[in-house]
Design a protein around this motif. Structure first.
Motif, short mmCIF file in Angstrom:
data_model
loop_
_atom_site.label_atom_id
_atom_site.label_comp_id
_atom_site.label_asym_id
_atom_site.label_seq_id
_atom_site.Cartn_x
_atom_site.Cartn_y
_atom_site.Cartn_z
N MET A 220 0.83 -1.21 0.00
CA MET A 220 0.00 0.00 0.00
C MET A 220 0.87 1.26 0.00
N THR A 221 1.80 1.35 0.98
CA THR A 221 2.66 2.54 1.01
C THR A 221 3.54 2.60 -0.23
N ARG A 222 3.89 1.40 -0.73
CA ARG A 222 4.72 1.37 -1.92
C ARG A 222 3.96 1.99 -3.09
N THR A 223 2.67 1.64 -3.20
CA THR A 223 1.83 2.22 -4.24
C THR A 223 1.76 3.73 -4.08
N LEU A 224 1.54 4.16 -2.83
CA LEU A 224 1.41 5.59 -2.57
C LEU A 224 2.67 6.34 -2.96
N ARG A 225 3.81 5.73 -2.67
CA ARG A 225 5.07 6.40 -2.97
C ARG A 225 5.29 6.52 -4.47
N ALA A 226 4.69 5.57 -5.23
CA ALA A 226 4.88 5.60 -6.68
C ALA A 226 4.01 6.66 -7.35
N LEU A 227 2.97 7.09 -6.65
CA LEU A 227 1.99 7.97 -7.31
C LEU A 227 2.58 9.26 -7.88
N PRO A 228 3.38 10.02 -7.10
CA PRO A 228 3.91 11.28 -7.67
C PRO A 228 4.70 11.05 -8.95
N THR A 229 5.49 9.98 -8.98
CA THR A 229 6.26 9.71 -10.19
C THR A 229 5.34 9.39 -11.36
N LEU A 230 4.32 8.57 -11.09
CA LEU A 230 3.37 8.23 -12.15
C LEU A 230 2.71 9.48 -12.70
N LEU A 231 2.37 10.40 -11.78
CA LEU A 231 1.72 11.64 -12.22
C LEU A 231 2.67 12.46 -13.07
N ARG A 232 3.95 12.49 -12.66
CA ARG A 232 4.92 13.28 -13.44
C ARG A 232 5.09 12.72 -14.84
N ILE A 233 5.16 11.39 -14.92
CA ILE A 233 5.29 10.76 -16.24
C ILE A 233 4.06 11.07 -17.09
N GLY A 234 2.89 10.96 -16.46
CA GLY A 234 1.63 11.22 -17.17
C GLY A 234 1.59 12.62 -17.71
N LEU A 235 2.02 13.58 -16.89
CA LEU A 235 2.00 14.98 -17.31
C LEU A 235 2.95 15.20 -18.47
N ALA A 236 4.14 14.58 -18.36
CA ALA A 236 5.11 14.73 -19.45
C ALA A 236 4.54 14.19 -20.75
N ALA B 18 -5.57 5.29 -13.96
CA ALA B 18 -6.18 6.44 -13.30
C ALA B 18 -5.19 7.60 -13.21
N MET B 19 -3.92 7.28 -12.90
CA MET B 19 -2.92 8.34 -12.79
C MET B 19 -2.70 9.03 -14.13
N GLY B 20 -2.71 8.23 -15.20
CA GLY B 20 -2.58 8.81 -16.53
C GLY B 20 -3.69 9.81 -16.81
N HIS B 21 -4.90 9.47 -16.39
CA HIS B 21 -6.04 10.37 -16.60
C HIS B 21 -5.88 11.64 -15.79
N ILE B 22 -5.51 11.46 -14.51
CA ILE B 22 -5.42 12.62 -13.62
C ILE B 22 -4.31 13.56 -14.09
N ALA B 23 -3.23 12.98 -14.61
CA ALA B 23 -2.11 13.80 -15.04
C ALA B 23 -2.48 14.66 -16.25
N ALA B 24 -3.49 14.25 -17.00
CA ALA B 24 -3.89 15.05 -18.17
C ALA B 24 -4.74 16.24 -17.77
N LEU B 25 -5.21 16.24 -16.51
CA LEU B 25 -6.13 17.31 -16.10
C LEU B 25 -5.55 18.72 -16.19
N PRO B 26 -4.28 18.96 -15.77
CA PRO B 26 -3.77 20.34 -15.85
C PRO B 26 -3.93 20.94 -17.24
N LEU B 27 -3.64 20.15 -18.30
CA LEU B 27 -3.78 20.67 -19.65
C LEU B 27 -5.24 20.94 -19.98
N ARG B 28 -6.10 20.10 -19.43
CA ARG B 28 -7.53 20.29 -19.68
C ARG B 28 -8.03 21.57 -19.02
#
Lengths: 264, 269
Positions: B1-17, B111-121
């Motif tokens: 669980m914590t491992r997943t949580l720790r991965a989230l910011p990175t996933l979001l950064r990749i998604g945004l990029a 889900a992270m891929g979707h959320i990361a697209a939100l800033p552009l939206r």
């Protein structure tokens, strides 16, 4: 000329073979076509529900239904005959495989335009024609022979304009490479053609008459079927469609010159 | 669980990029959601000629329609999901295997891929929001409690959109491709969500059908809340039902995913 006809026959045969291979798509596409037709008709039914007066300036419910019929019919042509082939161009440009098309001893635009047809979209053509029958059945009359003839001419001009606009849009793929979803954009512009053009006013009316001639595609043919089209409009439609065709051909040839291939 | 949580910011950064890299493509997607404006033109032309009165007895003026369809555009931009197309593509290409290898549930990475697209939206939504505030401020609710509920309502709508996409997407494990199913789903969404026609204007029989389907909670409910069509109590009830739908869809997609992924064979290559 004869050679191109033969080529067209060949290309159509490949598409027919492909369609025959996916026979079940006939049923599924038929179902989907009905569902989409319902989404086009539902707003009209609700706008006019329980009201007898003309809710859209100059159009009764049944007359507006004729416009929707044209919308469904032209959408079928767009998605069945125009989109698939030109979507392939976008892919070719991105992957660099357009080389293989250009190498062939025939006109490239002809080859890509006829390379694929979604033959099961014929079902949607049927749906559109069924809508005409329903609309005219409810009005209790039939279109006049002259109206039918005008409508046929307008069907050709509308198809030509649709096709030319597509060529214009696809040509941008030579400049901006990643545009897989251009198809969707064009379809959504075409969405505005589902209403009689009299709902548009001001700037939009000008845009949809002169820049993207949506009126030419659905409203005028509907007026022709209803027998109230000004004959002058016909001349304008023919001139506009030829103009569009010439422009798109020029732009296509210019863009083709920019094509630089891509590494495989 | 914590491992997943720790991965989230990175996933979001990749998604945004990724979202920034394919910005032209996204811009075309945005341009292709013109439907609210097409509907707006027709409805406001109708409303100028005769008053349009809904089943609830409340009237829709031309400016009410403007507000409604501006909000429809905003909601559609934020609450949108393409997970089922992504899944179909990855299953066909076999690249889903890469996602399965990661020590994180694929649903979370989608889900992270979707959320990361939100800033552009938000970039696109901002001018439309400004236009909404400038032209139709009177049509928006004044009660701050309603706006407080609007936030969970948007989150709930997003969950319904995303999870229903995943649920339809998992069908591609069982049949070759669920894209056609998605197309039917999309057509139903257009009609029964209130995206094209405010549900209030539906004839009662059609309205009854729409009420038992999840589509309304994805697009119609947030729009109605934003345009002040409901009282606070009604809004609270609607949001509760919406979250119940989200929960049901979550359970459904988890179960479907679990049994579907067993059949996945990673062809292609």
């Amino acid at each position: 000329m004869g050679r191109y006809l033969q080529l067209l026959k060949l290309q159509l045969r490949t598409s027919a073979l492909l369609a025959a291979q996916y026979r079940w798509d006939f049923l599924i596409d038929g179902l989907i076509s009905l569902v989409w037709a319902a989404t086009a008709i539902a707003p009209l039914l609700i706008v006019y529900s329980g009201r007898s007066q003309t809710m859209i300036p100059g159009w009764s419910m049944n007359e507006a239904l004729v416009v929707t019929g044209w919308f469904i019919l032209l959408q079928a042509i767009l998605e069945g005959a125009i989109n698939p082939g030109l979507q392939a161009v976008v892919d070719h440009i991105r992957k660099g495989t357009l080389d293989f098309v250009l190498l062939k001893p025939a006109d490239a635009q002809f080859l890509v335009s006829t390379s694929r047809f979604q033959l099961w979209r014929v079902v949607s053509v049927g749906t559109g024609i069924a809508v005409f029958f329903i609309a005219f059945g409810r009005m209790g009359r039939a279109p006049s022979p002259a109206g039918l003839a005008q409508a046929t001419v307008l069907l050709c001009t509308a198809t030509l304009v649709l096709y030319s606009m597509w060529i214009l849009i696809v040509s941008t793929a030579f400049y901006v490479v990643k545009v897989d979803n251009l198809t969707y954009m064009f379809s959504s512009i075409f969405d505005a053609a589902r209403w009689p053009s009299s709902v548009f006013r001001g700037v939009l009316k000008a845009v949809f008459t002169f820049v993207i001639p949506l009126a030419l595609m659905t409203t005028w043919p509907a007026e022709a079927l209803l027998g109230r089209l000004e004959p002058v409009t016909l001349v304008y439609a023919i001139a506009a469609s030829l103009g569009f065709a010439a422009a798109s051909r020029t732009v296509w040839l210019l863009s083709l010159r920019r094509y630089a291939s891509a590494g495989g | 669980m914590t491992r997943t949580l720790r991965a989230l910011p990175t996933l979001l950064r990749i998604g945004l990029a990724e979202a920034v890299a394919y910005r032209a493509e996204m811009f075309v997607w945005v341009l292709s959601t013109t439907m609210p404006f097409v509907m707006w033109v027709m409805w406001s032309s109708v409303a100028e000629r005769t008053p349009v009165v809904g089943q609830s007895g409340k009237a829709y003026s031309a400016s009410a329609f403007s507000a409604y369809f501006f909000c429809a555009f905003i909601v559609r931009q934020i609450v949108s999901s393409w997970a089922s197309w992504e899944m179909n593509f990855e299953v066909r290409q076999g690249t889903l295997a890469m996602r399965l290898l990661r020590p994180i549930h694929p649903m979370i990475s989608y889900a992270m891929g979707h959320i990361a697209a939100l800033p552009l939206r938000f970039f696109v939504v901002t001018p439309v929001t400004v236009a909404l505030l400038l032209t139709c401020l009177d049509e928006l609710p004044k009660d701050p409690r309603i706006w407080a509920l609007w936030v969970p309502c948007m989150v709930g709508a997003w969950l319904v959109a995303f999870l229903s996409n995943i649920a339809v997407g998992t069908l591609c494990f069982f049949m070759e491709s669920s894209l056609k199913v998605m197309e039917v789903w999309l057509a139903c969404l257009m009609v029964f969500s209130g995206y094209l026609i405010p549900l209030d204007l539906f004839p009662p029989a059609l309205r009854a059908v729409a009420d038992v389907l999840p589509f309304h909670y994805q697009i119609g409910v947030p729009i109605e809340v934003m345009t002040g069509r409901h009282t606070f109590e009604q809004t609270a009830r609607l949001v509760a039902t919406q979250w119940a739908w989200a929960f049901a869809l979550l359970m459904l997609s988890l179960v479907a995913w679990r049994s579907g992924v067993k059949r996945f064979q990673a062809f292609g290559g």
